[in-house]
Design a protein around this motif. Structure first.
Motif, PDB file in Angstrom:
ATOM      1  N   THR A  88       0.839  -1.189   0.000  1.00 33.07           N
ATOM      2  CA  THR A  88       0.000   0.000   0.000  1.00 33.07           C
ATOM      3  C   THR A  88       0.877   1.242   0.000  1.00 33.07           C
ATOM      4  OG1 THR A  88      -0.100  -0.111   2.413  1.00 33.07           O
ATOM      5  CG2 THR A  88      -1.894  -1.135   1.183  1.00 33.07           C
ATOM      6  N   GLY A 123       1.264  -2.185   4.508  1.00 30.81           N
ATOM      7  CA  GLY A 123       0.094  -2.988   4.186  1.00 30.81           C
ATOM      8  C   GLY A 123       0.295  -3.703   2.864  1.00 30.81           C
ATOM      9  N   THR A 132      -1.934  -5.366  -0.382  1.00 27.54           N
ATOM     10  CA  THR A 132      -3.253  -5.404  -1.006  1.00 27.54           C
ATOM     11  C   THR A 132      -3.172  -6.108  -2.351  1.00 27.54           C
ATOM     12  OG1 THR A 132      -5.110  -4.009  -1.738  1.00 27.54           O
ATOM     13  CG2 THR A 132      -2.908  -3.167  -2.134  1.00 27.54           C
ATOM     14  N   THR A 149      -6.986   0.050   4.402  1.00 30.69           N
ATOM     15  CA  THR A 149      -5.652   0.582   4.138  1.00 30.69           C
ATOM     16  C   THR A 149      -5.390   1.758   5.068  1.00 30.69           C
ATOM     17  OG1 THR A 149      -6.447   2.129   2.460  1.00 30.69           O
ATOM     18  CG2 THR A 149      -5.798  -0.077   1.710  1.00 30.69           C
ATOM     19  N   THR A 152      -6.970  -4.139   2.573  1.00 29.01           N
ATOM     20  CA  THR A 152      -5.745  -4.924   2.552  1.00 29.01           C
ATOM     21  C   THR A 152      -6.067  -6.382   2.809  1.00 29.01           C
ATOM     22  OG1 THR A 152      -5.354  -4.662   4.929  1.00 29.01           O
ATOM     23  CG2 THR A 152      -4.443  -2.976   3.468  1.00 29.01           C
TER      24      THR A 152
END
Length: 535
Positions: free
Chosen positions: A318, A335, A337, A367, A345
């Motif tokens: 992220t 994070g 994703t 997120t 996420t």
């Protein structure tokens, strides 16, 4: 005449080579793009001058040198390409372990949570320098680094030269560094001596010529290895050092990977080299953040090779990263994703900043940017800006912690946002208020369920020494101090028991709570033994 020209060119070429080595300081290895570019320029110059001076067939053979460098560049391009080297790039990060968040991340002590950001640190440091008019005109602050020193988290920055002429007037070095307690923005110190000895930061990035930190290291024999991530750190006795990462490119001219560190005394210039396995325990950061994030992205994006137009199984980090601390160790947090996902996420990763050991925690949720917007929305009438969050374990829940700043960059409130459900937000003017608000909202949603093997439920009886209340976002909270455990402040919302408003000092009470290292504990049950329901 031609001989004189060749002699003159040879001298000029040697001067150019020395100049390049001293000013540009390339890494003299064929797997560095900048070095190949420099060699190509040299090869072109040699060929052009040779052909111009000799004008014969032998002179034209110098073009072979240009062709050789171009061939090396083409070979390195293919050796670096993810098309052909996706497996090597994907596994640069090493083995990624999957662990349970609650079992690995220790509960946080609210008093230790940082409230200072690097940007705030610069403002606070500049303000401190402004109090010393003579010093403020000579030096400046360029960048702050987070340091874990003797159990406390600080931001620290060396005093830097404010320009060439200031450096010339202070070639013995700048007189110290600024240190700020990350958990207390009022604790700002200008350190000019340690153990009675004055400090002089002679070698630093803002110095010139032989005092330039990079040049000092480079000319000390480190021409054949990459140097990156120059960070200013303190040992446990608050002595300053520069910590510089040594790295090598492992996939052609790409795939930078740390192999060790250099520790440089900024006062004497003494250099000590360590591997990642034997460096001093006080060193926080040996892995550059950008290398860790790049390698995680290689791991996520190349999961099914380079050609993956459907993005099947593809993961990415992220936006934004941060540094978190857990039991005295520092980690880069990001994070993770699915490719193309914007609001949620699939989990997050922590990368040990000393060893590069990487752990994946699979927790779906919001997120960081979504959590920031949620916190800002909870106080939208004030138009506060949320700082980039820090991931913590609060009451057994993965939680984003952040501060809310006004337009002048001053902290106005604190916020906790649940990772799994970013609509659960706790806001308060203190960390304790925000935490109590947050836990109350978790309870209201039925999502506060401490895990038995992480938290032990404790039952305690005692007399009330102090009791007080406050209203946070329209909800009333009670703060209780007992004679049997004076080091803890127990917090309970009014909704927990209608006995709370009737409780006074001297009452004997029975409480239950889930134990944690925090000095402020949220109760799970409250009973005033002085109040009889039948009376």
């Amino acid at each position: 005449m031609k001989k004189l020209g060749i002699i003159a060119f040879s001298i000029l070429f040697i001067v150019l080579l020395v100049f390049t080595d001293y000013i540009l300081m390339p890494v003299w290895l064929l797997n560095h793009s900048f070095t190949l570019f420099v060699l190509l320029i040299f090869a072109v110059i040699i060929s052009v001058v040779t052909i111009s001076l000799l004008r014969n067939k032998v002179a034209y053979s110098s073009l072979i040198l240009v062709a050789l460098v171009i061939v090396i560049m083409v070979v390195q391009f293919f050796r670096s390409s993810s098309i052909f080297k996706h497996q090597e790039k994907r596994y640069l990060i090493g083995d990624i372990k999957e662990k349970e968040f609650n079992l690995e991340i220790s509960p946080v002590d609210l008093s230790k949570l940082p409230e200072v950001t690097p940007r705030m640190a610069l403002n606070l440091g500049d303000k401190r320098l402004g109090e010393d008019l003579a010093l403020g005109s000579q030096v400046t602050l360029k960048e702050f680094w987070a340091n874990h020193v003797d159990g406390e988290l600080y931001y620290v920055a060396p005093l830097a030269h404010s320009g060439f002429f200031r450096w010339r007037d202070n070639k013995e070095g700048t007189p110290g560094y600024v240190i700020i307690n990350a958990a207390n923005q009022r604790e700002v110190r200008l350190v000019k001596e340690v153990n009675g000895e004055p400090i002089r930061i002679k070698y630093q990035p803002s110095a010139y010529f032989s005092d330039d930190l990079y040049r000092k290291i480079y000319r000390s024999g480190y021409r054949n290895v990459g140097l990156t991530d120059f960070s200013f750190e303190l040992d446990d006795n608050f002595n300053p050092y520069w910590v510089v990462t040594l790295y090598k490119n492992k996939v052609g001219t790409s795939g930078a990977d740390p192999i060790g560190v250099l520790i440089i005394d900024p006062q004497t210039g003494d250099i000590e080299e360590y591997s990642l396995e034997n460096m001093p325990a006080w060193v926080d950061r040996a892995i550059p953040q950008y290398i860790a994030i790049d390698q995680i992205n290689y791991w996520g994006r190349l999961v099914n090779g380079w050609w993956n137009p459907s993005k099947r199984g593809m993961l990415q980090t992220t936006e934004g990263t941060n540094t978190v601390y857990n039991e005295g160790r520092s980690y880069f947090y990001t994070g993770v994703t699915s490719a193309g996902a914007d609001e949620s996420t699939i989990g997050f990763m922590l990368v040990d900043t000393r060893s590069k050991e990487t752990v994946l925690y699979k927790i779906s949720g919001a997120t960081e940017t979504s959590a920031m917007r949620s916190a800002e929305g909870a106080v939208q009438q004030f138009e506060y800006d949320a700082t980039f969050p820090i991931l913590i374990n609060l009451e057994g829940e993965p939680t984003y912690y952040m501060t809310l700043l006004d337009r002048q960059g001053l902290i106005k409130q604190y916020a906790f946002v649940n990772v799994r459900d970013y609509s659960i937000v706790g806001i308060g003017e203190t960390k304790n208020q925000a935490s109590s608000n947050y836990v109350s909202r978790l309870r209201d949603r039925g999502q506060w369920t401490p895990i038995e093997n992480v938290y032990d439920e404790v039952n305690l009886e005692g007399r009330v020494v102090r009791v007080g209340s406050s209203i946070i976002d329209g909800s009333t909270y009670y703060y209780i101090l007992l004679d049997t455990m004076r080091e803890k402040i127990f917090i309970a919302p009014l909704t927990m028991s209608n006995q709370l408003p009737l409780t006074k000092e001297g009452d004997r009470v029975n409480i239950s709570y889930y134990d944690s290292p925090s000095g402020n504990i949220n109760l799970s049950r409250f009973n005033n033994l002085e109040i009889r329901p039948n009376n």
